[in-house]
Every structure is written in C-alpha cells, then in structure tokens.
Scaffold this active site. Structure first.
Site, PDB file in Angstrom:
ATOM      1  N   SER A   1       0.865  -1.174   0.000  1.00  0.00           N
ATOM      2  CA  SER A   1       0.000   0.000   0.000  1.00  0.00           C
ATOM      3  C   SER A   1       0.900   1.222   0.000  1.00  0.00           C
ATOM      4  CB  SER A   1      -0.945  -0.032   1.208  1.00  0.00           C
ATOM      5  OG  SER A   1      -1.905   0.993   1.127  1.00  0.00           O
TER       6      SER A   1
ATOM      7  N   ASP B   1      -4.135  -4.918   6.296  1.00  0.00           N
ATOM      8  CA  ASP B   1      -4.470  -5.842   5.215  1.00  0.00           C
ATOM      9  C   ASP B   1      -3.236  -6.703   4.922  1.00  0.00           C
ATOM     10  OD1 ASP B   1      -5.929  -7.067   3.211  1.00  0.00           O
ATOM     11  OD2 ASP B   1      -5.579  -5.484   1.734  1.00  0.00           O
TER      12      ASP B   1
ATOM     13  N   HIS C   1      -2.795  -1.224  -3.141  1.00  0.00           N
ATOM     14  CA  HIS C   1      -4.052  -0.553  -2.817  1.00  0.00           C
ATOM     15  C   HIS C   1      -4.216   0.692  -3.687  1.00  0.00           C
ATOM     16  CE1 HIS C   1      -4.253  -2.334   1.539  1.00  0.00           C
ATOM     17  NE2 HIS C   1      -4.667  -3.179   0.618  1.00  0.00           N
TER      18      HIS C   1
END
Length: 327
Positions: free
Chosen positions: A14, A132, A41
């Site tokens: 991310s 995540d 992401h």
C-alpha cells in the site's frame, strides 16, 4: 516427476510500496523462475504500475485479466476496483464487496493462492497502513507456504509489516535492498513438505470471495453474529471464530480486521457528524427565512415561534461544532 518449487509469489503493498516494487523488478533475473501476483491498494484510481514495472525491469508485467493462465516470469498486477484471485492455475477477477475497506485487497489474493497452490506460495507483505495482508499471510502459512515481510523499520508506512510480524510466524524479513535477491533465492528452492488440505473455514471464506454458496450459512459456519453493524452496508457483522487479530464479515461480503473496522467506523462517524452539522445549519437558515416571511405578513406569533426554533438549531449546531473541535 519434477519436484515442485515455490514458484507462486503473491505480494501485497500500500502506501510506500511502489518504490520497493520498482527496485524489485529492476533486480529480478530474466527469466524469473516464478510467477508474481501483486496487489497495490489503488481503489478505483487509474494504475500505470505495469508500465512502470516494465520500464524498471525486463520481465513482462501486465494488468491481470480473468481466465489468464499463470505463467512463470510474469508479473500480474490487480487492476483498479477488482479483487484478484487464484483459482486453480488461472486468475479470476471479481468485483465482490470490499475487504478491509479496499478493492483490490490483499487478503483475498493471499487466501486464494494458499488454497489453490499450497506450499508453492510465497506471501510478501510490504509497506502500508493498517493491517491488510495479515490474515492472508496466516492462510499461506496454514497451507505450507512461506511468509516474507518487510522490516517495519525499513518501511515508509510500517503498519502492515508490523501487524504481520506480530501475528504471523515470519520466515524471512527483507528490506528494499534485499527483496529481489531473497525472492530469487526462495523461488529456486524445492518444496520439501507435502501439500495439506486447507482448513474448512478458510475454504468457506474463499467461497464467500467468489460469491459462492449461501452467505448466511457460510458465515454461521465460521463465526457468530456480533452487536456491530457493517459501516459500508449497515448489515450485521459476524465475528470470525479463532481469528487473531479479530476479524468480521457481513452477509453482503464486506470484511474487516478489527483495526480496519475501527478506522472505517471513525471515518463514517466523522462523515455523519458533518452531515448532522450541515442539516442543523440548513434548518436554521430555512426557519429564519420562514420567520422573515411571517414578519412581512404581520404574523408575529408564528414568526416568534420560528425564530425560537431557529435559535434552538443554531445552539445545537454550535454545540456540535465544539464537540467536533474537541473542546
């Protein structure tokens, strides 16, 4: 019979992850002996990551497409607003509900690769906020794969690596400088353990990611209804049993770790407060306008009632502003 190797590498990143991936692409040998499937992401935003990876390195990189066979030496990037899954030896793209408040998300890819490829999988969690990738990396370990995590102190955004470190038995830590060399070495190692069946609970979550089966029955089998509602659809959230850190799912498909749920709830609460402030201010303006119209037609009694109500709205708005300002 050929000895299987760890030839499926799934990577989740991310904030701060792109520079690492470009350095990795530049340092990978050609042809690279493993397939790389990568989730960054990006939400619905346009992605030029495959082009950047091709410019940086010499292995082919592309946005994934449903039905593509997974080939060694290729880098597959999850396209905007799609989860990327591994089903058998193929890629499946879905627009099922967001997980951890993002689509594409890392956990669905990791979980699907673990179920489809077992100990052949190497899972990699790089720089990013929140957590995540942690549950997905746990799934990879449960199916015999390896867990590789960026050193949190080396990450621009250390949350994701730190969460993985705290909740997964990590096999290898990497830095921006050692990522490519570590993956090259691991991809050449033979798999020394037999393939084991994925836990039934994991399979049920995989089926939920695919939109298969009755979601209520699937959720009842892996969790229990909580007292918390889904911040994205307002449905009941099931708390997944034996999940560390705690995780939640709703029957429409949204999934959260506890940390992501708290973050999403905070965002929704903030939005609700601003909406409430807007509504109070609009009602004050409307009541004041109506009061003015009453005065023009000499209806003093109704004008006073409306003006008092407008003052009431203004008082509530000021109180709400102070709360939002932390006063």
């Amino acid at each position: 019979m050929l000895t299987p190797r760890r030839d499926i590498i799934v990577i989740g990143a991310s904030s701060g992850g792109v520079p690492l991936m470009l350095d990795m692409a530049a340092a990978l040998p050609v042809p690279f002996p493993a397939s790389i499937l990568l989730v960054q992401h990006i939400g619905t935003h346009e992605s030029v990551l495959p082009e950047l990876l091709r410019r940086s390195g010499r292995n082919p990189a592309m946005h994934a497409r449903s039905g593509l066979s997974i080939e060694p030496g290729h880098i597959y990037v999850a396209p905007p607003d799609h989860h990327m899954l591994v089903v058998g030896n193929e890629i499946r793209l879905t627009r099922e509900a967001k997980e951890n408040h993002t689509r594409p998300a890392i956990d669905p890819l990791f979980r699907s690769a673990a179920i489809s490829m077992g100990p052949r999988v190497i899972g990699v969690v790089l720089s990013g906020r929140l957590d995540d990738g942690t549950a997905g990396l746990q799934a990879i370990k449960a199916c015999g794969g390896l867990a590789v995590v960026q050193e949190p102190t080396d990450a621009e955004a250390p949350d994701m690596p730190a969460s993985a470190s705290a909740n997964v038995a990590v096999d290898h830590y990497v830095t921006r400088a050692t990522l490519a060399a570590t993956l090259t070495r691991l991809a050449d190692e033979p798999v020394s353990i037999p393939r084991v069946a994925a836990p039934p609970e994991m399979v049920r979550e995989f089926q939920l990611s695919l939109g298969e089966g009755n979601p209520m029955e699937q959720l009842d089998a892996i969790g229990r209804p909580s007292k918390i509602t889904c911040p994205d659809c307002s449905g009941v959230l099931w708390e997944i049993r034996n999940s560390h850190p705690p995780r939640y799912r709703c029957h429409t498909g949204h999934a959260y770790t506890q940390q992501t749920l708290e973050h999403t709830q905070g965002t929704r609460t903030d939005e609700a407060l601003w909406s409430a402030l807007r509504a109070l201010q609009e009602r004050e303006a409307l009541l004041s306008s109506m009061a003015g119209a009453c005065r023009e037609r000499s209806d003093a009694h109704e004008a006073e009632r409306l003006e008092a109500e407008a003052v009431h709205m203004k008082t509530h708005a000021l109180q709400l502003q102070r709360i939002m300002a932390g006063e």
